[in-house]
Scaffold this active site. Structure first.
Site, PDB file in Angstrom:
ATOM      1  CG  ASN A   1      -0.222   0.122   2.685  1.00 32.08           C
ATOM      2  OD1 ASN A   1       0.976  -0.271   2.563  1.00 32.08           O
ATOM      3  ND2 ASN A   1      -1.508   0.451   3.033  1.00 32.08           N
TER       4      ASN A   1
ATOM      5  CD  GLU B   1       5.117  -0.849  12.020  1.00 26.49           C
ATOM      6  OE1 GLU B   1       4.100  -0.444  12.777  1.00 26.49           O
ATOM      7  OE2 GLU B   1       5.765   0.598  13.034  1.00 26.49           O
TER       8      GLU B   1
ATOM      9  CB  CYS C   1      -1.376  -0.613   8.295  1.00 27.89           C
ATOM     10  SG  CYS C   1      -0.812   1.160   8.518  1.00 27.89           S
TER      11      CYS C   1
ATOM     12  CD  GLU D   1       8.441   0.859  10.443  1.00 24.43           C
ATOM     13  OE1 GLU D   1       7.766   1.327   9.402  1.00 24.43           O
ATOM     14  OE2 GLU D   1       8.928   0.046   9.568  1.00 24.43           O
TER      15      GLU D   1
END
Ligand code: NDP
Length: 486
Positions: free
Chosen positions: A150, A247, A281, A459
């Protein structure tokens, strides 16, 4: 179509050792964009060897030297912003009205941030009244990066920037659906002066991902993808006790209290469901709206949702493109049908758009469901498409329990003018990121990642450095050592 794209190993293109290839397609017309060679186990071994050699050179440089290369890469990214944005729109179906900022600028920002941080990555010295110890924050070695489709360019950059700033090398595998922009990043790194082998790209599907998770020469896997795949990655990494950053997916709540600014609430709900064709997400796919304002909220939400312009992602006016693939399109439509079958009331959308120009393509009309229960499948499972589920609440305690009821914990949002309530609710929501009076904003300075089954590690921000380094303690005894064994 041109020659099959090769792998990027040791600072340049290199043909795969096998014959296998795959096609990547433009999601708008489902026509092939490029053929890509699939890495064999021998190729993955070669990439890891190249990364080990790159690591020896790169980790010996000072943080300032590493930062200089990353900053140059960021500048080169900005110089070809339009080209990269176009690639992301072509390969992933994301509208060009988003990709320059959301994909390209956020990648460059991340490299600039970690370039600036690189010189200050270090440890501490603690005196113990004679002896002392110091700590070193050392790179892990070769990091395997595995990306989702994505945000392909952004994901590659977000993974590479902190890892490389700390002195690691990387072997990166993009998702098979969007393999192309990682090459641009690899070329830019080389042009910026990154030593050969510090950033490598191998291509292929989950089997190539498995080669990375199994590889004994890789010290860490940083993965973005679905929860189920993340668990498989973690299990496979356990065999060689790799570090992992995961993630993963979510089903995030947005809680709209009755004192919220209604237009802001509508904006947050729409940004958190329809941006990037609904394929984000962190999306707030469960919108909890207070019963007292539900009607007024809907009166503003529905007409705006119906004005979203769908079409060719390369048309700069277009706000929503197709989903990433026909298979994903079918999956999202099947969730919509399940929602209807289980009693959700479709307020708008609810299938493919009526525009005949979009017929036969992977488009989904932006959809809003009014849901009678939190137990519907569409309120529990990640759909990863433009499908918003509205749920109604009346009490703060009740909505917090409901918002926290799923195994996911990626993100959440609170809309209210009451600052005390905003902080109180944010503290109780089980999520890695909580936005107050906005949604889906991810400045590179802010740590990003999930809690519960939405992920491990972080992150971005300084926190990311902890996940790409390990601490070594060095104890020093300045006096002759007394021997207890006389
Ligand atoms: P997948 O989990 O299907 O795939 C992610 C990556 O893992 C791909 O490169 C895939 O290869 C690879 N892969 C598949 N199987 C394995 C395996 N057994 N071992 C190692 N690697 C494997 O996710 P999607 O690509 O479909 O991405 C969508 C998901 O990503 C959503 O759940 C979304 O929420 C999540 N996501 C999370 C983000 C976050 O930051 N928390 C950000 C963006 C997305 P291939 O696809 O080529 O087969």
């Amino acid at each position: 179509m041109t020659e099959p794209r090769q792998l990027y190993i040791g600072g340049g293109y290199r043909p795969a050792s096998g014959e296998a290839v795959f096609e990547t397609r433009n999601p708008f017309d489902n026509q092939p964009l490029a053929t890509v060679q699939i890495a064999t186990e021998a190729d993955v071994n070669a990439a890891v060897s190249a990364a080990q050699q790159g690591f020896a050179l790169w980790s010996a440089k000072s943080g300032t030297e590493r930062g200089r290369v990353l900053a140059k890469a960021a500048a080169l990214i900005r110089s070809v912003r339009d080209e990269i944005a176009q690639m992301e729109s072509l390969d992933g179906g994301k509208p060009l009205s988003e990709t320059p900022e959301a994909d390209v600028d956020s990648a460059a920002d991340c490299l600039e941030y970690f370039a600036a941080l690189a010189p200050s990555i270090g440890g501490e010295r603690v005196d113990l009244g004679g002896p002392w110890f110091s700590t070193r924050r050392e790179p892990l070695g070769v990091v395997g990066g595995i990306g989702a489709w994505n945000y392909p360019f952004q994901i590659a950059a977000w993974k590479a920037a902190p890892a490389l700033a700390a002195g690691n090398a990387m072997v990166f595998k993009p998702a098979e659906l969007t393999p192309l922009s990682a090459y641009i990043l690899a070329e830019i790194f080389t042009d910026a002066g990154l030593p050969p082998g510090v950033f490598n790209v191998v291509q292929g599907d989950g089997a190539v991902g498995q080669m990375l998770t199994a590889h004994p020469g890789i010290a860490k896997i940083t993965f973005t993808g679905e929860v189920g795949t993340g668990k498989a990655v973690m299990a496979a990494s356990a065999a060689s006790l790799k570090h992992v950053t995961l993630e993963l997916g979510g089903k995030s709540p947005l809680v709209i209290f009755p004192d919220a600014d209604l237009d802001s609430a509508v904006a947050a709900a729409m940004m958190g469901n329809f941006y990037t064709n609904g394929q984000i997400c962190t999306n707030c796919t469960r919108v909890f709206v207070h019963a007292d304002i539900k009607q007024a909220f809907l009166e503003r939400l529905i007409p705006r949702t119906e004005r979203i312009l769908l079409g060719d992602p390369l048309d700069p006016k277009v706000q929503m493109g197709p989903l990433v693939s026909p298979e994903h399109h079918a999956k999202v439509l099947s969730y919509i049908e399940k929602g209807k079958a289980e009693g959700a009331v479709c307020l708008t959308g609810g299938g493919t758009p009526s525009d005949p120009a979009l017929a036969g393509r992977a488009f989904v009309a932006p959809t809003v469901f009014d849901c009678p229960s939190d137990d519907l499948t569409i309120c529990r499972e990640e759909i990863f498409g433009p499908v918003m589920s509205l749920l109604t609440f009346t009490e703060e305690d009740e909505v917090i329990v409901r918002a926290n009821s799923l195994p996911f914990g990626l993100a959440a949002g609170v809309m209210t003018r009451d600052g005390t309530r905003a902080q109180r609710v944010a503290a109780r929501l089980e999520a890695g990121v909580v936005w107050i009076n906005t949604y889906n904003i991810t400045p590179v300075e802010m740590p990003f990642g999930g809690s519960k089954q939405s992920g491990l590690g972080r992150e971005n921000g300084r926190a990311a450095i902890e996940h790409v380094t390990q601490v070594k303690s060095i104890y020093v005894e300045p006096e002759p050592l007394e021997n207890p064994y006389q």
